[in-house]
Design an enzyme around this catalytic site. Structure first.
Site, PDB file in Angstrom:
ATOM      1  N   LYS A  47      25.972  -6.723  85.330  1.00 32.60           N
ATOM      2  CA  LYS A  47      26.646  -6.477  86.619  1.00 32.60           C
ATOM      3  C   LYS A  47      26.842  -7.785  87.383  1.00 32.60           C
ATOM      4  O   LYS A  47      27.869  -7.981  88.022  1.00 32.60           O
ATOM      5  CB  LYS A  47      25.867  -5.470  87.469  1.00 32.60           C
ATOM      6  CG  LYS A  47      26.023  -4.036  86.980  1.00 32.60           C
ATOM      7  CD  LYS A  47      25.658  -3.018  88.041  1.00 32.60           C
ATOM      8  CE  LYS A  47      25.875  -1.598  87.534  1.00 32.60           C
ATOM      9  NZ  LYS A  47      25.498  -0.566  88.493  1.00 32.60           N
ATOM     10  N   LYS A  53      30.170   1.793  77.240  1.00 30.99           N
ATOM     11  CA  LYS A  53      29.746   3.128  77.659  1.00 30.99           C
ATOM     12  C   LYS A  53      30.686   3.659  78.731  1.00 30.99           C
ATOM     13  O   LYS A  53      31.198   2.885  79.553  1.00 30.99           O
ATOM     14  CB  LYS A  53      28.293   3.085  78.117  1.00 30.99           C
ATOM     15  CG  LYS A  53      28.049   3.230  79.583  1.00 30.99           C
ATOM     16  CD  LYS A  53      26.584   3.236  79.944  1.00 30.99           C
ATOM     17  CE  LYS A  53      26.429   2.957  81.434  1.00 30.99           C
ATOM     18  NZ  LYS A  53      26.383   4.105  82.321  1.00 30.99           N
ATOM     19  N   LYS A  67      31.396   5.480  85.592  1.00 30.88           N
ATOM     20  CA  LYS A  67      32.129   5.955  86.773  1.00 30.88           C
ATOM     21  C   LYS A  67      32.941   4.841  87.391  1.00 30.88           C
ATOM     22  O   LYS A  67      33.987   5.063  87.941  1.00 30.88           O
ATOM     23  CB  LYS A  67      31.145   6.448  87.836  1.00 30.88           C
ATOM     24  CG  LYS A  67      30.531   7.769  87.537  1.00 30.88           C
ATOM     25  CD  LYS A  67      29.916   8.331  88.818  1.00 30.88           C
ATOM     26  CE  LYS A  67      28.464   8.689  88.589  1.00 30.88           C
ATOM     27  NZ  LYS A  67      27.556   7.579  88.849  1.00 30.88           N
TER      28      LYS A  67
HETATM   29  P1  ATP Z   1      28.180   3.346  87.262  1.00 28.01           P
HETATM   30  O1  ATP Z   1      29.434   3.044  86.506  1.00 28.01           O
HETATM   31  O2  ATP Z   1      28.391   3.415  88.745  1.00 28.01           O
HETATM   32  O3  ATP Z   1      27.007   2.524  86.827  1.00 28.01           O
HETATM   33  P2  ATP Z   1      27.488   5.517  85.552  1.00 28.01           P
HETATM   34  O4  ATP Z   1      28.662   6.254  85.090  1.00 28.01           O
HETATM   35  O5  ATP Z   1      26.872   4.539  84.611  1.00 28.01           O
HETATM   36  O6  ATP Z   1      27.811   4.842  86.935  1.00 28.01           O
HETATM   37  P3  ATP Z   1      25.072   6.475  86.779  1.00 28.01           P
HETATM   38  O7  ATP Z   1      25.174   7.022  88.150  1.00 28.01           O
HETATM   39  O8  ATP Z   1      24.597   5.086  86.621  1.00 28.01           O
HETATM   40  O9  ATP Z   1      26.457   6.603  85.989  1.00 28.01           O
HETATM   41  O10 ATP Z   1      24.161   7.424  85.919  1.00 28.01           O
HETATM   42  C1  ATP Z   1      23.924   8.811  86.120  1.00 28.01           C
HETATM   43  C2  ATP Z   1      23.253   9.396  84.912  1.00 28.01           C
HETATM   44  O11 ATP Z   1      24.204   9.521  83.855  1.00 28.01           O
HETATM   45  C3  ATP Z   1      22.130   8.543  84.347  1.00 28.01           C
HETATM   46  O12 ATP Z   1      21.113   9.384  83.843  1.00 28.01           O
HETATM   47  C4  ATP Z   1      22.806   7.763  83.249  1.00 28.01           C
HETATM   48  O13 ATP Z   1      21.925   7.266  82.284  1.00 28.01           O
HETATM   49  C5  ATP Z   1      23.758   8.816  82.704  1.00 28.01           C
HETATM   50  N1  ATP Z   1      24.922   8.188  82.108  1.00 28.01           N
HETATM   51  C6  ATP Z   1      25.798   7.341  82.714  1.00 28.01           C
HETATM   52  N2  ATP Z   1      26.770   6.982  81.858  1.00 28.01           N
HETATM   53  C7  ATP Z   1      26.509   7.609  80.700  1.00 28.01           C
HETATM   54  C8  ATP Z   1      27.154   7.642  79.433  1.00 28.01           C
HETATM   55  N3  ATP Z   1      28.270   6.993  79.191  1.00 28.01           N
HETATM   56  N4  ATP Z   1      26.608   8.400  78.455  1.00 28.01           N
HETATM   57  C9  ATP Z   1      25.485   9.102  78.676  1.00 28.01           C
HETATM   58  N5  ATP Z   1      24.824   9.120  79.838  1.00 28.01           N
HETATM   59  C10 ATP Z   1      25.321   8.385  80.851  1.00 28.01           C
END
Ligand code: ATP
Ligand code: LTN
Length: 346
Positions: free
Chosen positions: A127, A208, A211
């Protein structure tokens, strides 16, 4: 008959249930990765467990946030979680900034966190590399996460694979505190789901699904309609082969991801998933079928989400009820920390 209320259950009832704590950022609408990697597990466990789910708005501001968007995203996320099956009578779903103990405990823990531990975190490194200027909050993010966890003494912390390192850091901080001030925290255990543990971007299966990624065709969101879901999945990046099988060959990550999504949505075993596509004529057939099962799984969630967003006052009330339950656990814990550390009682 009323639904038994686990999060407000009697102490005896609550003591007999394993406690689960997890967090999720209000950084945009939920996507398939969040749903399959996290939310589905929380929903499945809420009858047998004492569930605490925290919408981590304080984590969200570790990268710049527009105030209007932050407020909107926080409400949208709450509505999506309730729509996905989080039951406010069974799970304490709350907003992190509504429970002050989280920020207070963060400071207490931060004062005994070596900077080197934080600089080693792979999420920080990636990040930070993407930001022009790096703020202190991005570095100290895992300490806030440790506070989120340790205040609740959870038996399980369900997260995606990417958060394992942060949980290990929370364990190390808990151990340090217990050693220095006496037994205070339970050492947290990550629970990482097998199927769908890491859903990759449909536009780039080496990254991965996230969001905060903005590329078109990257994610399927819980707010997407059938047309958009089908379009994104049909355009998913794959290799030029034909074989439909699980594989850890990076060249074949696209097909592996589609099959992984299929497995997580249908609940079929890996062998059964491969068998389901034995007669497929190529990746086109796989994509059509994956789009179908995903659309079917998301349709009722999207509909409920729209209904909840029409009544923000009721939504806010549900969140304040969740915060009250969270405070009842977190507040005494932070007071215990302060007493042990030698702070004068207020
Ligand atoms: P950001 O992009 O803002 O980091 P994110 O999509 O990675 O957001 P988080 O809010 O960080 O999502 O995570 C929420 C939950 O979803 C956590 O338990 C995280 O491990 C899970 N998660 C996030 N992205 C994935 C993914 N691509 N596959 C599986 N689990 C995920
Ligand atoms: N950092 C996590 C979100 C998060 C969390 C938590 C997860 C914040 N606090 C406590 C589990 C327990 C993420 O970005 N997925």
């Amino acid at each position: 008959m009323s639904v038994p209320n686990h999060a407000t259950a009697s102490p005896e009832e609550a003591a007999s249930k394993r406690r689960v704590l997890s967090g999720i950022q209000p950084s945009g609408d939920l996507h398939l990765g969040n749903y399959l990697g996290a939310v589905k597990q929380w929903v499945a466990g809420q009858d047998q467990r004492e569930n605490f789910i925290c919408i981590v708005d304080l984590h969200a501001i570790t990268v710049p946030q527009d105030p209007v968007a932050l407020r909107d995203n926080t409400r949208r996320l709450a509505a999506q979680l309730f729509a996905a099956g989080i039951d406010p009578d069974k799970t304490a779903l709350f907003v992190q900034s509504h429970v002050r103990a989280h920020t207070e405990a963060t400071w207490l823990l931060m004062c005994s966190t070596p900077i080197g531990w934080l600089e080693r975190m792979t999420q920080f490194k990636s990040k930070a590399a993407a930001q022009e200027k790096v703020q202190a909050g991005l570095l100290t993010y895992p300490v806030l996460m440790a506070a989120d966890i340790l205040l609740y003494n959870p038996d399980e912390v369900p997260v995606g694979e990417d958060q394992k390192q942060h949980i290990e850091l929370a364990r190390d901080l808990a151990q340090r505190f217990n050693h220095r001030f006496g037994e205070t925290f339970r050492l947290p255990e990550p629970v990482i789901p097998k199927a769908g543990a890491r859903v990759m971007g449909f536009d780039d299966p080496s990254k991965k699904m996230s969001k905060s990624a903005e590329a078109q065709g990257h994610a399927v969101l819980l707010s997407d309609n059938a047309t958009k879901i089908t379009r994104v999945i049909k355009r998913a990046v794959t290799d030029s082969g034909r074989e439909i099988d699980f594989s850890d060959d990076p060249e074949r990550a696209g097909v592996n991801n589609l099959l992984g999504v299929y497995q997580a949505v249908t609940g079929h075993s890996p062998d059964a998933c491969v068998a389901d596509f034995a007669n497929a004529r190529g990746y086109g057939d796989l994509k059509v079928r994956v789009a179908e099962v995903v659309t079917e799984a998301l349709a009722p969630i999207t509909q409920r989400f729209d209904e909840l967003m029409e009544d923000p006052t009721s939504l806010d009330q549900l969140l304040s009820k969740g915060a009250e339950r969270a405070r009842a656990v977190a507040e005494p814990k932070v007071q215990e920390m302060k007493a042990k550390m030698g702070f004068l009682p207020a």
